[in-house]
Design an enzyme around this catalytic site. Structure first.
Site, mmCIF file in Angstrom:
data_model
loop_
_atom_site.group_PDB
_atom_site.id
_atom_site.type_symbol
_atom_site.label_atom_id
_atom_site.label_comp_id
_atom_site.label_asym_id
_atom_site.label_seq_id
_atom_site.Cartn_x
_atom_site.Cartn_y
_atom_site.Cartn_z
ATOM 1 N N HIS B 42 47.856 46.395 56.891
ATOM 2 C CA HIS B 42 47.138 45.673 55.845
ATOM 3 C C HIS B 42 46.440 46.632 54.872
ATOM 4 O O HIS B 42 46.439 46.410 53.668
ATOM 5 C CB HIS B 42 46.115 44.749 56.506
ATOM 6 N N LYS B 84 45.653 40.088 39.585
ATOM 7 C CA LYS B 84 46.102 40.548 40.897
ATOM 8 C C LYS B 84 46.333 39.337 41.777
ATOM 9 O O LYS B 84 45.672 38.315 41.612
ATOM 10 C CB LYS B 84 44.988 41.428 41.499
ATOM 11 N N SER B 87 47.338 37.798 49.514
ATOM 12 C CA SER B 87 47.613 36.764 50.515
ATOM 13 C C SER B 87 46.397 36.514 51.387
ATOM 14 O O SER B 87 45.566 37.401 51.577
ATOM 15 C CB SER B 87 48.759 37.226 51.413
ATOM 16 N N HIS B 88 46.295 35.315 51.912
ATOM 17 C CA HIS B 88 45.321 35.011 52.956
ATOM 18 C C HIS B 88 45.995 34.066 53.949
ATOM 19 O O HIS B 88 45.491 32.995 54.262
ATOM 20 C CB HIS B 88 44.042 34.422 52.367
ATOM 21 N N ARG B 109 36.728 38.788 43.478
ATOM 22 C CA ARG B 109 35.952 40.035 43.521
ATOM 23 C C ARG B 109 36.786 41.204 43.005
ATOM 24 O O ARG B 109 36.284 42.089 42.322
ATOM 25 C CB ARG B 109 35.454 40.314 44.950
ATOM 26 N N ASP B 110 38.089 41.185 43.343
ATOM 27 C CA ASP B 110 38.952 42.261 42.849
ATOM 28 C C ASP B 110 38.957 42.308 41.323
ATOM 29 O O ASP B 110 39.113 43.366 40.725
ATOM 30 C CB ASP B 110 40.390 42.058 43.345
ATOM 31 N N GLU B 305 33.593 41.836 58.112
ATOM 32 C CA GLU B 305 34.169 41.398 56.842
ATOM 33 C C GLU B 305 33.331 40.277 56.233
ATOM 34 O O GLU B 305 33.854 39.377 55.587
ATOM 35 C CB GLU B 305 35.632 40.976 57.037
ATOM 36 N N SER B 306 32.036 40.335 56.430
ATOM 37 C CA SER B 306 31.141 39.371 55.784
ATOM 38 C C SER B 306 31.464 39.363 54.295
ATOM 39 O O SER B 306 31.644 40.419 53.689
ATOM 40 C CB SER B 306 29.680 39.766 55.993
ATOM 41 N N GLY B 526 49.484 44.546 43.501
ATOM 42 C CA GLY B 526 49.900 43.439 44.344
ATOM 43 C C GLY B 526 49.487 43.665 45.767
ATOM 44 O O GLY B 526 48.549 44.411 46.054
#
Lengths: 225, 731
Positions: B42, B84, B87-88, B109-110, B305-306, B526
């Site tokens: 990842h 951008k 995936s989630h 955020r990105d 990962e808050s 990507g």
């Protein structure tokens, strides 16, 4: 006309309102929610969005914002207040308008164009419309289901304070034309004194042909006189 | 250290040995955890990197290519678009609402990390068939999650696509694309530079949520995945709205050296990547990290990962300014360390060094694997299937109505009615058309946005599928009158350690590359999502493409529907379409098979140029491409306000003409009086354009040489098309 648009944390239609006023040839000011005075303004706009994340209950926290006591003072002294969507929810929470806005009857958030019927054009907000005129404006809410008890409803109706009703394309205020289950298809109401108006639909999203029509212009024109 | 420790964190024995060799000592537990996430698929792209390097990533408009939080393209007048896709999938399979919601939050955020104000979100979604209750549950939850986050934060969700196929049962795909606008002068980057500059954490506090999200995303989904629910984060769009406003204010004030959002692997990945890009080191005192829980270990702090947190590096002396802005937005800003020049990631707790790792070992020196690729046996079998004997099983009318009720084909209004698609008052072409169009306020321009991928075709022929995903996106962009200028991708595949899956991946990427070269659309960034497998199956390959197009004059936006009666209707491209890979063949014959002829990308480019020129000259009243479901479905989609009558050449075969698919086929309507000029332009460009009929009436009628093919009341087609998805979801 001096216009102030209140920006709460979580508001998200404040810039759209500002741009709509600009399209209509009028500049408005942004008011930060921590300010404590709206003196000098003729009209205070409470815009749409999710003030304070709409946590607890829509509008329930925003009513305690530092600016709200003076908005209430302004209204009590006859100043104009216009609540759109989340702004309407804040107005019912702080008691400037009666009733409450519940979860949509279908339980889903709805963003869609909607036909409205102008029920009362004898207000400072709607005088540019013809009586009974059908205006198309987008709705965009998860909690727009207007509720008021029988006595309150009787009072609103008898005093002509229902300003907009949701209707079908043919103008009928029937079940098919009611997107969210509101009592008597109520989409917008006004205070007894005629200076505080709350509505769920978004007229600021209906002032340009490019982005979906100009039926909302009438409200801006009415206010500009 | 027990081998079990690093193995459970996802490191191989060889990788552990490499770490030991690089450090010259055994790593401690925290260090192993940091390596494990940074070297996870990842975060490291260790499998995909060699393939992704072949993408075309340059061009005159490219201001920022791959490697940053988002790509940026120049759109003229000192303005730029940042975009951008990401995936989630795994989180959404376990907890659909929060999985999808935090997917939106992460991709937004990105965008604002780059200094851009987000202006739109799109979502590419794939689910199993809605005949299964579990798929319905996932679909409903994902749509509510996207709406819940996007609506609250006030960014319009303007488009996307949704397909349903058994290949995605239990492993849905949730890919979110975000788009933002910025001035060239405001471009920010995620690099930590300048030894001594402070490192600050801003936004939400750190908790135990989402620990192991990145490693979780790097394994297949199993029965046990349900127990990994703690790896799914919980989103707070209100907090992110405040964070977005505060960060944009900081960037515009020019007080920052670098800024990076905390997504996968939280503080670990953001600090290592920032130091890596800046060629610096970073030292952080973990005691200073604001927490929402007590008793957190360094491991938990570094791996949390808050959501709604950012790492910023301000210029020395600007800490107070950062705090002032964040406080105004009711948020915290805390200095937790500083930039160093020793190239090390050094973490301390209670005065002790608890981890010390060369940054390069985590980033540039992460392993890269050249995986074996092998063409799966099914490819040749499918290709050999002969579809020439297919005949209609039902009447054309019944066939069309059934296709229109197919959830993949049906209108997606049930979905986008739940999304605020208008906030910002710039949405000029609403969801439901070929591509969304956003006005660039004050510039007179428009941005056309779409996501596309026909995964069935990508399964049958990954190269074709990759190329077609880009080509279809380009068709959709061009139908609005905009010129494609670039893409982002989200490459969703199964387990790449299987040579067949890795072959699908390399082939699909080669197809994407070829098409991007043909359309001059560089890849600006990507995301790769591997391990999309359940015990039953791997997903269809899904090289999802998010494309941006530029409309120089927003006044020239081309409608995708017939706007009035009396317009001349033209068909552009081959009359008979392909049945191989079509919705028809899948739905009525259960067939996902047949040979896909080579995609002539140069010819398709010429066709798109013809449409662009025709629209530029004001000759087009409407344009729409013929894709899933074929001509009959495309006519229904266009018949929003009026009926239409179309005559095909005499002798046209009904099945491939009405329900066949394939590239380069369009329905156009000419503006009044422009019919001859349109035909002349087509002749000059050697484009196969035929006048086929006109709009009007209240029926959809298709004939071939005057002989009836089918006729249906418009209202009946539209009702089937508009209501199908809502009826299924409310049932």
């Amino acid at each position: 006309m001096k216009i102030g648009i209140v920006r709460f944390p979580g508001s998200n239609c404040e810039t759209d309102c500002l741009e709509a006023w600009r399209v209509m040839g009028c500049e408005a000011d942004m008011l930060w929610h921590r300010e404590t005075s709206v003196r000098g303004y003729d009209l205070v706009v409470l815009p749409g969005g999710f003030s304070y994340g709409d946590y607890l209950r829509t509008g329930a926290i925003a009513r305690f914002s530092p600016i709200m006591p003076d908005v209430i003072r302004h209204a009590r002294e006859g100043g104009l207040v216009w609540g759109i969507c989340n702004g309407f929810q804040i107005l019912t929470e702080c008691g400037l308008l009666p009733g409450a806005l519940l979860r949509n009857a279908g339980l889903s958030f709805i963003c869609a164009p909607q036909c409205l019927r102008v029920e009362n054009n004898a207000t400072v907000f709607t005088r540019a419309y013809a009586p009974g005129q059908i205006a198309r404006m987008p709705i965009n809410h998860g909690e727009g289901n207007y509720y008021i008890d029988a006595a309150g409803l009787e009072e609103l109706e008898s005093e002509g304070r229902v300003v907009f009703r949701y209707v079908s394309a043919d103008g009928a205020a029937d079940a098919a034309g009611n997107p969210n289950g509101s009592v008597q298809n109520i989409a917008g109401i006004i205070s007894r004194e005629g200076n505080v108006l709350g509505m769920m639909p978004h007229p600021e999203r209906a002032v340009e042909q490019l982005i979906g029509g100009e039926d909302g212009r009438g409200m801006f024109r009415s206010l500009l006189g | 250290m027990e081998a079990q420790v690093w193995r459970e964190m996802g490191l191989s024995d060889e990788e552990y040995a490499a770490i030991t060799a690089r450090l010259g000592r055994e790593p401690n537990y925290l260090e192993v955890g940091i390596f494990a996430v940074m070297w996870s698929e990842h975060c490291s792209y260790k499998t995909s990197k060699p393939v992704l390097r072949r993408f075309p990533t340059t061009g005159p408009r490219v201001l920022q290519g791959p490697g940053e939080n988002a790509g940026i393209l120049d759109i003229g007048d000192g303005l730029a678009v940042a975009f951008k896709m990401e995936s989630h999938n795994h989180p959404s399979a376990i907890e659909p609402y929060q999985g999808a919601a935090t997917g939106v939050g992460g991709i937004l955020r990105d965008i604002f990390t780059m200094g851009a104000r987000p202006v739109a979100v799109l979502d590419a979604l794939r689910f199993g068939p809605l005949t299964e209750e579990s798929n319905k549950l996932l679909f409903r939850g994902v749509v509510q999650g996207i709406g819940g986050y996007g609506n609250s934060i006030g960014i319009p969700t303007v488009g996307g696509d949704v397909y349903f196929d058994a290949a995605f049962s239990g492993n849905p795909l949730v890919n979110a694309m975000a788009v933002g606008l910025l001035r060239h002068a405001d471009i920010a980057t995620g690099a930590a530079r300048g030894a001594g500059n402070p490192v600050m954490i801003v936004g939400a506090r750190t908790g135990r949520d989402g620990i192991h999200g990145a490693t979780f995303a790097s394994v297949e989904l199993t029965e046990e995945s349900e127990s990994r629910r703690s790896a799914v984060q919980v989103g707070d769009p209100f907090m992110e709205k405040l964070l977005m406003e505060a960060c944009l204010e900081l960037i515009q004030a020019g007080v920052l050296v670098g800024i990076q959002d905390m997504g996968a692997a939280g503080l670990t990945c953001s600090s290592a990547e920032m130091a890596g890009r800046g060629g610096s080191g970073i030292e952080m005192n973990l005691d200073l990290v604001p927490r929402r829980e007590t008793g957190m270990t360094p491991y938990e702090i570094m791996l949390s990962e808050s959501q709604e947190r950012m790492l910023v590096v301000p210029k020395t002396g600007c800490e107070a300014r950062v705090e002032e802005v964040l406080t105004r937005w009711d948020l915290e800003a805390t200095t937790i360390g500083r930039v160093t020049d020793d190239g090390l990631l050094r973490l301390t707790e209670q005065g002790r060094v608890v981890a010390e790792i060369p940054v390069a070992a985590l980033t540039d020196e992460a392993p890269v694997y050249d995986r074996p690729a092998a063409q799966p046996a099914y490819i040749a079998e499918l290709r050999a299937a002969d579809l020439s004997g297919l005949r209609l099983r039902l009447s054309p009318e019944e066939t069309l109505l059934a296709l229109l009720r197919n959830p993949t084909v049906a209108a997606k209004s049930w979905v986008y009615r739940q999304y605020d698609h208008q906030v910002g008052t710039n949405t000029a072409a609403l969801p439901g058309g070929d591509a969304a169009v956003l006005r660039v306020r004050g510039a007179g321009k428009g941005l056309a946005l779409t996501t596309d991928c026909n995964c069935r075709l990508a399964y049958m022929d990954p190269y074709y599928g990759g190329a077609w995903a880009v080509a279809e996106a380009a068709q959709n962009i061009v139908c609005t009158g905009a010129r494609p200028i670039g893409i982002t991708d989200c490459l969703n595949f199964g387990n790449p350690e299987h040579p067949e899956v890795f072959w699908q991946f390399t082939e699909a990427c080669a197809g994407v590359t070829a098409a991007c070269l043909a359309f001059d659309t560089p890849v600006t960034g990507g995301n790769v999502s591997f391990y999309n497998e359940t015990p039953e199956r791997a997903i269809y390959p899904a090289p999802m493409i998010g494309m941006v197009g530029l409309l120089e004059n927003i006044g020239k936006i081309c409608p995708n529907v017939f706007t009035s009666a009396g317009q001349d209707v033209f068909l552009l491209g081959e009359t008979e379409g392909l049945l191989a890979g079509s919705e028809y063949a899948s739905m009525f014959e259960g067939l996902v098979a047949g040979a896909l002829p080579p995609l002539d990308l140069a010819a398709l480019r010429a066709r798109l140029e013809f449409i662009l020129t025709a629209n530029e000259r004001g000759l087009l009243a409407a344009a729409h491409d013929i894709t899933e479901g074929g001509l009959a479905v495309a006519l229904t989609e266009m018949a929003a306000a009026t009926g239409v009558r179309v005559d095909l050449p005499a002798g046209s075969a009904v099945l491939p003409s009405l329900f066949g698919e394939g590239p380069g086929r369009f329905i156009l309507a000419a503006t009044a009086g422009a019919e001859r000029e349109l035909a002349a332009l087509a002749a000059e460009r050697e484009q196969p354009l035929r006048r086929a009929g006109e709009t009007g009436g209240e029926e959809l009628i298709v004939t071939a040489g005057g002989a009836p093919c089918f006729a249906l009341p418009r209202a009946r087609c539209r009702a089937a098309y508009e209501n199908a998805l809502g009826d299924i979801m409310l049932a």
